[in-house]
Design an enzyme around this catalytic site. Structure first.
Site, PDB file in Angstrom:
ATOM      1  N   ASP A  47       0.871  -1.180   0.000  1.00 41.88           N
ATOM      2  CA  ASP A  47       0.000   0.000   0.000  1.00 41.88           C
ATOM      3  C   ASP A  47       0.906   1.228   0.000  1.00 41.88           C
ATOM      4  O   ASP A  47       1.815   1.302  -0.796  1.00 41.88           O
ATOM      5  CB  ASP A  47      -0.949  -0.043   1.203  1.00 41.88           C
ATOM      6  CG  ASP A  47      -2.195   0.811   1.023  1.00 41.88           C
ATOM      7  OD1 ASP A  47      -2.208   1.686   0.142  1.00 41.88           O
ATOM      8  OD2 ASP A  47      -3.163   0.623   1.779  1.00 41.88           O
ATOM      9  N   HIS A  81       1.539   2.082  -3.379  1.00 44.30           N
ATOM     10  CA  HIS A  81       0.623   3.017  -4.037  1.00 44.30           C
ATOM     11  C   HIS A  81       1.195   4.420  -4.043  1.00 44.30           C
ATOM     12  O   HIS A  81       1.049   5.154  -5.005  1.00 44.30           O
ATOM     13  CB  HIS A  81      -0.735   3.019  -3.347  1.00 44.30           C
ATOM     14  CG  HIS A  81      -1.453   1.715  -3.476  1.00 44.30           C
ATOM     15  ND1 HIS A  81      -2.576   1.434  -2.750  1.00 44.30           N
ATOM     16  CD2 HIS A  81      -1.218   0.621  -4.233  1.00 44.30           C
ATOM     17  CE1 HIS A  81      -3.012   0.230  -3.050  1.00 44.30           C
ATOM     18  NE2 HIS A  81      -2.191  -0.291  -3.944  1.00 44.30           N
TER      19      HIS A  81
END
Length: 126
Positions: A47, A81
């Site tokens: 993430d 991300h």
């Protein structure tokens, strides 16, 4: 979230290696913190590498402790991300984020710098 200091001042995250893949596996998430230094570290995540937060929704607005003065330097972001992210939980706000001499060159890193929020999580990024 692998490293998650909350309601802290004078935080040093130095020389860590985070290798954590999976859903919602942030590397380091200072949350409602002041004067944070993240340096000489490597993040390889599923993430966000570093996500600066300040509470979520009504609870975050009630407590109202922003994250301020966050410096990230000499870090490597290999996968994730976002490299340095404000949010998404920033109800009390995020101010003064600074990054220098970081390696954001991985083809597996979607964004180097990112600001994310939504009406439920709220907040400002300055």
């Amino acid at each position: 979230w692998v490293i998650h200091p909350t309601f802290c001042s004078n935080v040093w995250v130095r020389g860590v290696t985070v290798d954590s893949h999976g859903p919602n596996n942030d590397g380091c998430d200072p949350d409602s913190c002041k004067d944070v230094l993240i340096e000489n570290s490597s993040f390889d995540t599923g993430d966000d590498c570093v996500a600066v937060k300040s509470g979520r929704g009504d609870d975050g607005r009630r407590v109202n402790i922003p994250s301020v003065n966050v410096i990230m330097r000499n870090c490597t972001m290999k996968d994730g991300h976002g490299g340095l992210v404000a949010g998404s939980e920033i109800a009390a706000g995020v101010r003064n984020l600074y990054a220098e001499d970081c390696d954001w060159n991985s083809p597996n890193l979607r964004y180097g710098l990112r600001i994310k929020s939504n009406p439920l999580f709220g907040g400002v990024a300055e």
